[in-house]
Write a protein that holds these residues in place. Structure first.
Motif, short mmCIF file in Angstrom:
data_model
loop_
_atom_site.label_atom_id
_atom_site.label_comp_id
_atom_site.label_asym_id
_atom_site.label_seq_id
_atom_site.Cartn_x
_atom_site.Cartn_y
_atom_site.Cartn_z
N TRP A 106 25.79 3.49 29.43
CA TRP A 106 26.70 4.14 28.48
C TRP A 106 26.00 5.24 27.70
CZ3 TRP A 106 30.79 1.94 30.44
CH2 TRP A 106 32.04 2.28 29.94
N ASN A 107 24.69 5.08 27.41
CA ASN A 107 23.94 6.14 26.73
C ASN A 107 23.94 7.41 27.56
OD1 ASN A 107 23.25 4.55 24.50
ND2 ASN A 107 21.43 3.73 25.52
N ALA A 108 23.75 7.27 28.87
CA ALA A 108 23.77 8.44 29.75
C ALA A 108 25.17 9.06 29.79
CB ALA A 108 23.32 8.04 31.16
N TRP A 109 26.19 8.22 29.77
CA TRP A 109 27.57 8.73 29.80
C TRP A 109 27.88 9.50 28.52
CZ3 TRP A 109 31.80 5.29 32.38
CH2 TRP A 109 32.90 6.07 32.72
N ILE A 110 27.45 8.97 27.38
CA ILE A 110 27.68 9.66 26.11
C ILE A 110 26.94 11.00 26.09
CG2 ILE A 110 27.21 9.55 23.63
CD1 ILE A 110 27.83 6.54 23.81
N LYS A 111 25.73 11.02 26.63
CA LYS A 111 25.02 12.29 26.74
C LYS A 111 25.81 13.26 27.62
CE LYS A 111 21.27 12.01 24.29
NZ LYS A 111 21.03 12.97 23.18
N GLY A 112 26.37 12.75 28.72
CA GLY A 112 27.16 13.60 29.61
C GLY A 112 28.37 14.19 28.92
N CYS A 113 28.90 13.46 27.94
CA CYS A 113 30.07 13.95 27.20
C CYS A 113 29.74 15.10 26.26
CB CYS A 113 30.71 12.79 26.43
SG CYS A 113 31.77 11.74 27.47
N GLU A 114 28.45 15.43 26.12
CA GLU A 114 28.11 16.63 25.36
C GLU A 114 28.53 17.88 26.12
OE1 GLU A 114 23.95 16.49 24.48
OE2 GLU A 114 24.09 14.62 23.34
N ARG A 115 28.54 17.79 27.46
CA ARG A 115 28.99 18.90 28.30
C ARG A 115 29.77 18.32 29.48
NH1 ARG A 115 24.68 23.55 29.40
NH2 ARG A 115 26.63 24.50 30.07
N PRO A 116 30.94 17.76 29.21
CA PRO A 116 31.65 17.01 30.26
C PRO A 116 32.27 17.92 31.31
CG PRO A 116 33.01 17.17 28.31
CD PRO A 116 31.67 17.77 27.94
N ALA A 117 32.38 17.37 32.51
CA ALA A 117 33.17 18.04 33.54
C ALA A 117 34.63 18.01 33.09
CB ALA A 117 33.00 17.31 34.86
N PRO A 118 35.43 19.02 33.47
CA PRO A 118 36.82 19.08 32.99
C PRO A 118 37.61 17.81 33.24
CG PRO A 118 36.21 21.14 34.05
CD PRO A 118 35.07 20.20 34.27
N ALA A 119 37.40 17.17 34.38
CA ALA A 119 38.18 15.97 34.70
C ALA A 119 37.87 14.81 33.77
CB ALA A 119 37.91 15.56 36.15
N PHE A 120 36.67 14.81 33.16
CA PHE A 120 36.25 13.67 32.35
C PHE A 120 36.36 13.94 30.84
CE2 PHE A 120 34.30 12.87 36.43
CZ PHE A 120 34.53 11.52 36.59
N PHE A 319 14.44 10.50 25.74
CA PHE A 319 15.19 10.95 26.92
C PHE A 319 14.32 11.89 27.75
CE2 PHE A 319 18.41 9.77 23.86
CZ PHE A 319 19.34 9.09 24.63
N GLY A 320 14.78 12.17 28.94
CA GLY A 320 14.08 13.09 29.80
C GLY A 320 14.48 14.53 29.50
N PRO A 321 14.08 15.46 30.35
CA PRO A 321 14.47 16.86 30.17
C PRO A 321 15.95 17.04 30.45
CG PRO A 321 13.45 16.53 32.30
CD PRO A 321 13.30 15.22 31.58
N VAL A 327 22.47 18.38 30.01
CA VAL A 327 22.29 17.29 29.05
C VAL A 327 21.00 16.54 29.38
CG1 VAL A 327 24.78 17.05 28.72
CG2 VAL A 327 23.62 15.60 30.40
N PRO A 328 20.37 15.91 28.36
CA PRO A 328 19.12 15.17 28.62
C PRO A 328 19.34 14.02 29.58
CG PRO A 328 19.41 15.58 26.27
CD PRO A 328 20.70 15.95 26.92
N LEU A 329 18.37 13.81 30.45
CA LEU A 329 18.44 12.74 31.44
C LEU A 329 18.04 11.41 30.82
CD1 LEU A 329 16.74 14.60 34.43
CD2 LEU A 329 19.18 14.48 33.87
N THR A 330 18.67 10.34 31.30
CA THR A 330 18.40 8.99 30.82
C THR A 330 17.63 8.22 31.89
OG1 THR A 330 20.44 9.00 29.52
CG2 THR A 330 19.44 6.85 29.98
N PRO A 331 16.43 7.70 31.56
CA PRO A 331 15.66 6.97 32.57
C PRO A 331 16.45 5.82 33.18
CG PRO A 331 14.34 7.33 30.60
CD PRO A 331 15.75 7.75 30.26
N GLY A 332 16.45 5.73 34.49
CA GLY A 332 17.11 4.64 35.19
C GLY A 332 18.62 4.76 35.30
N ASP A 379 18.58 11.52 43.92
CA ASP A 379 17.21 11.46 43.41
C ASP A 379 17.31 10.75 42.05
OD1 ASP A 379 14.58 12.04 44.02
OD2 ASP A 379 14.57 13.98 43.02
N TYR A 380 16.63 9.63 41.95
CA TYR A 380 16.76 8.71 40.82
C TYR A 380 15.73 9.06 39.76
CZ TYR A 380 16.43 4.00 38.63
OH TYR A 380 16.38 2.93 37.78
N PHE A 381 16.18 9.34 38.53
CA PHE A 381 15.25 9.69 37.45
C PHE A 381 14.62 8.42 36.89
CE2 PHE A 381 14.36 10.71 32.91
CZ PHE A 381 13.26 11.53 33.15
N ALA A 382 13.32 8.25 37.14
CA ALA A 382 12.63 7.01 36.80
C ALA A 382 12.08 6.99 35.38
CB ALA A 382 11.49 6.77 37.80
#
Length: 407
Positions: A106-120, A319-321, A327-332, A379-382
């Protein structure tokens, strides 16, 4: 065949009913009813799944008893992306969906909502509200609001490749000297005016290229192999010895490339017959035995990456880069994908089983990479540091993906 048999049996029973007593008739009807029910039950039993190919990730063939509450109604039609085909499925097909610790994603999803795709974008207010909900509540919301689609290649192949990347942590110095001789460059003067720009070998050897990079060094590293790792990963954390002796920590993030094609140094070693282990530990072992061939190895990859320095606050350090979504990447929980197969900002169910790690989890498509090409490719951000680097250096195994799209 079975239905024809049932029809003939019931007709015979009806014709015979006028010739037997009421008690016997009742008994016969009970027997025939039991036979019919048993036969229908046999008809409705799902066939046994066919044996999976060796190494394939098991997936339930039908919802059956594992069907998620609320996952009813007709399925929508398939969706077509430029490089993939999405086949609608029931939530029960997603292996491990009932067991994932969704709050981590959910943390990664909330970060994604900083710049969401139009459908989301319309879902983001609900995503934020659900950040403190239980996993069961989050799961129920996903079933209600999203439709899972199995991601396949255009030829119907649903199996692909999972690799991993990370943020290396590297010692550096602000000024060259004392063993720090390998520059980390920002964008050169006039970048973009010439495409492609100089190759890696030309950058290291041509005065014209070095003149364009004069004064553009952000910091200096000790090891050219660490520099190559930084270029391949696309970002890193530098612990920098400043001119006054202080040690600061900064992130260097991707700023651009020389627009030369990427070539795998591991593949070069394999093609040379120099090694059978093309992982980073294997590459380092080969270099330790062949230090005189270091430049030959590095120059086999003509692509060169330029960076920009970013401050690393305590919050940023969690967070990652920033990935390609911005948006910043979330490990795992963040993955890089081929955007022509899966759009940025899409929640994705990932399932992979192999010798390095087995995982079934919710991730977010938030980045891309030059080597991340194909329908079922991730590619999985570790994360960052040595442990993440160990996983990223060795992870290469089978993969299945399900895109979760708004209903």
């Amino acid at each position: 065949m079975v239905h024809q048999t049932i029809s003939a049996s019931t007709t015979s029973a009806s014709n015979a009913s006028s010739k037997i007593s009421p008690m016997k008739l009742t008994l016969l009807r009970l027997v025939m009813t039991a036979l019919i029910v048993g036969t229908l039950a046999a008809c409705s039993t799902a066939p046994a799944p066919s044996p999976a190919r060796p190494g394939a990730i098991p997936v339930p063939s039908t919802p059956g008893d594992t069907a998620m509450p609320g996952d009813t109604g007709p399925l929508p039609p398939a969706m077509v992306q430029p490089k993939s085909r999405w086949v609608p499925v029931r939530w029960a097909e997603l292996p491990g969906f009932a067991d994932d610790a969704l709050h981590e994603a959910w943390n990664a999803w909330i970060k994604g909502c900083e710049r969401p795709a139009p459908a989301f974008a319309p879902l983001c207010s609900e995503v934020r509200q659900l950040s403190i909900a239980s996993a069961d509540e989050q799961r129920a919301w996903m079933v209600r609001r999203l439709q899972p689609y199995r991601v396949e290649a255009v030829d119907g192949n649903a199996e692909g490749l999972l690799t991993s990347y990370y943020e290396p942590m590297i010692d550096a110095a602000r000024q060259p000297g004392n063993g720090y001789t390998v520059p980390v460059y920002g964008l050169p003067a006039g970048h973009g005016a010439r495409k492609p720009w100089f190759t890696r070998q030309q950058i290291d050897t041509l005065p014209e290229a070095q003149a364009a990079l004069q004064g553009r060094a952000i910091a200096w590293l000790r090891d050219p192999v660490e520099s190559m790792v930084l270029h391949i990963q696309g970002s890193g954390r530098l612990q920098i010895i400043e001119a006054d002796g202080r040690i600061t920590t900064a992130r260097v993030a991707y700023a651009g490339t020389n627009d030369q094609p990427y070539q795998s140094v591991g593949r070069w070693l394999l093609d040379q017959g120099a090694t059978r282990d093309a992982t980073w530990p294997g590459i380092r072992a080969w270099l330790a035995q062949n230090p005189q061939r270091t430049n030959e190895l590095l120059w086999s990859n003509p692509r060169y990456v330029f960076f920009r320095e970013e401050p690393l606050s305590p919050l940023d350090a969690q967070f990652g880069p920033r990935g390609a979504q911005g948006v910043p990447l979330t490990p795992g929980r963040s993955i890089a994908v081929d955007r022509q197969s899966i759009p940025y900002g899409t929640p994705v169910w990932l399932a992979s089983k192999g010798p390095q790690v087995s995982m079934q989890r919710l991730v977010m498509a938030q980045d891309t990479g030059s080597a991340i090409v194909g329908a079922v490719r991730a590619d999985y951000f570790a994360g960052w540091g040595a442990e993440a680097g160990e996983l990223a250096g060795r992870l290469k195994q089978g993969l299945r993906l399900w895109a979760l799209w708004p209903r």
